[in-house]
Scaffold this motif. Structure first.
Motif, short mmCIF file in Angstrom:
data_model
loop_
_atom_site.label_atom_id
_atom_site.label_comp_id
_atom_site.label_asym_id
_atom_site.label_seq_id
_atom_site.Cartn_x
_atom_site.Cartn_y
_atom_site.Cartn_z
N TYR A 195 11.10 -4.36 13.46
CA TYR A 195 10.92 -5.18 14.65
C TYR A 195 9.70 -4.71 15.43
N GLN A 196 8.96 -5.68 15.96
CA GLN A 196 7.88 -5.40 16.90
C GLN A 196 8.01 -6.44 18.00
N GLY A 197 8.81 -6.12 19.01
CA GLY A 197 9.09 -7.09 20.06
C GLY A 197 9.91 -8.22 19.49
N GLU A 198 9.42 -9.45 19.64
CA GLU A 198 10.11 -10.63 19.11
C GLU A 198 9.74 -10.92 17.66
N SER A 199 8.71 -10.27 17.17
CA SER A 199 8.27 -10.51 15.79
C SER A 199 8.61 -9.30 14.93
N ARG A 200 8.14 -9.34 13.70
CA ARG A 200 8.37 -8.24 12.77
C ARG A 200 7.06 -7.84 12.12
N GLN A 201 7.07 -6.64 11.59
CA GLN A 201 5.95 -6.21 10.77
C GLN A 201 6.52 -5.78 9.43
N ILE A 202 5.78 -6.11 8.37
CA ILE A 202 6.17 -5.65 7.05
C ILE A 202 5.07 -4.73 6.53
N SER A 203 5.48 -3.58 6.02
CA SER A 203 4.52 -2.70 5.36
C SER A 203 4.95 -2.56 3.92
N LEU A 204 3.98 -2.63 3.03
CA LEU A 204 4.22 -2.55 1.60
C LEU A 204 3.52 -1.31 1.07
N THR A 205 4.25 -0.49 0.34
CA THR A 205 3.70 0.73 -0.23
C THR A 205 3.86 0.69 -1.74
N ALA A 206 2.75 0.85 -2.45
CA ALA A 206 2.78 0.88 -3.90
C ALA A 206 3.29 2.23 -4.37
N VAL A 207 4.19 2.20 -5.35
CA VAL A 207 4.76 3.43 -5.90
C VAL A 207 4.38 3.58 -7.37
N SER A 208 3.84 2.52 -7.97
CA SER A 208 3.47 2.54 -9.39
C SER A 208 2.13 1.81 -9.55
N ALA A 209 1.60 1.86 -10.77
CA ALA A 209 0.36 1.12 -11.06
C ALA A 209 0.58 -0.37 -10.85
N LYS A 210 1.75 -0.87 -11.23
CA LYS A 210 2.06 -2.29 -11.01
C LYS A 210 2.09 -2.59 -9.51
N GLY A 211 2.65 -1.70 -8.72
CA GLY A 211 2.66 -1.86 -7.27
C GLY A 211 1.26 -1.90 -6.70
N GLU A 212 0.38 -1.05 -7.20
CA GLU A 212 -1.02 -1.04 -6.76
C GLU A 212 -1.69 -2.38 -7.07
N GLN A 213 -1.40 -2.92 -8.25
CA GLN A 213 -1.96 -4.21 -8.65
C GLN A 213 -1.47 -5.32 -7.70
N ILE A 214 -0.21 -5.29 -7.35
CA ILE A 214 0.36 -6.30 -6.45
C ILE A 214 -0.35 -6.22 -5.08
N LEU A 215 -0.51 -4.99 -4.57
CA LEU A 215 -1.19 -4.82 -3.28
C LEU A 215 -2.63 -5.31 -3.34
N ALA A 216 -3.31 -5.04 -4.46
CA ALA A 216 -4.69 -5.49 -4.59
C ALA A 216 -4.78 -7.02 -4.52
N GLU A 217 -3.78 -7.70 -5.11
CA GLU A 217 -3.79 -9.16 -5.10
C GLU A 217 -3.40 -9.72 -3.72
N LEU A 218 -2.64 -8.96 -2.94
CA LEU A 218 -2.25 -9.40 -1.61
C LEU A 218 -3.26 -9.04 -0.53
N SER A 219 -4.13 -8.11 -0.84
CA SER A 219 -5.08 -7.60 0.13
C SER A 219 -5.98 -8.72 0.67
N PRO A 220 -6.19 -8.75 1.99
CA PRO A 220 -7.08 -9.76 2.58
C PRO A 220 -8.50 -9.66 2.05
N ARG A 221 -8.87 -8.51 1.54
CA ARG A 221 -10.22 -8.29 1.03
C ARG A 221 -10.42 -8.90 -0.35
N SER A 222 -9.31 -9.20 -1.06
CA SER A 222 -9.46 -9.70 -2.44
C SER A 222 -9.63 -11.20 -2.48
#
Length: 155
Positions: free
Chosen positions: A128-155
């Motif tokens: 929770y952040q006030g009335e909204s929420r924040q989600i944080s995603l942490t990669a734990v594997s190479a597949k997780g890193e790939q998922i984050l790279a595809e979700l990254s605003p920079r990609s």
């Protein structure tokens, strides 16, 4: 371990983020969902599962521990371990059979299955952040890193 964070204004934004996340998921993949009660874990799961083709309701499997979804070429298993009293109970239900090469496993309250569950590819924390929420995603594997790279605003 890389981490990304996103603000989720409301329930609709949480579902929409689940839809966005589902587009970059390929089996096999395991997601661990963390957060207080009501933080949006099941809402996020609903967005993922519906994006993959499920048209019905997505309810929290709090009492059944797992809700299976046979979808187009992928088996989705939505776990809610909140009421699990002992991780060994997972062994009795054949937990290892769910984590297959064609499965997407979404696990709410994974700390309750510690020592029995396989490691996650991605850990998602909703807060929770006030009335909204924040989600944080942490990669734990190479597949997780790939998922984050595809979700990254920079990609």
């Amino acid at each position: 371990m890389s981490t990304l964070a996103f603000d989720l204004e409301n329930e609709a934004a949480t579902v929409a983020f689940g839809l966005r996340l589902a587009k970059v998921l390929q089996a096999p993949v395991t997601l661990y969902l963390y957060g207080d009660l009501g933080a949006g874990k099941t809402t996020l799961s609903r967005g993922i599962i519906q994006s993959l083709g499920h048209e019905g309701a997505v309810k929290s499997p709090t009492y059944t521990l797992v809700e299976p979804y046979e979808l187009d070429g992928i088996e989705v298993y939505h776990f809610d371990l909140y009421r699990l009293s002992d991780p060994e109970e997972l062994e009795f239900m054949g937990i290892r059979d769910y984590f297959s090469p064609t499965s997407l496993c979404i696990v709410e309250w994974p700390d309750k299955g510690e020592g029995v569950l396989p490691e996650a590819d991605l850990k998602l924390n909703l807060a929770y952040q006030g009335e909204s929420r924040q989600i944080s995603l942490t990669a734990v594997s190479a597949k997780g890193e790939q998922i984050l790279a595809e979700l990254s605003p920079r990609s």
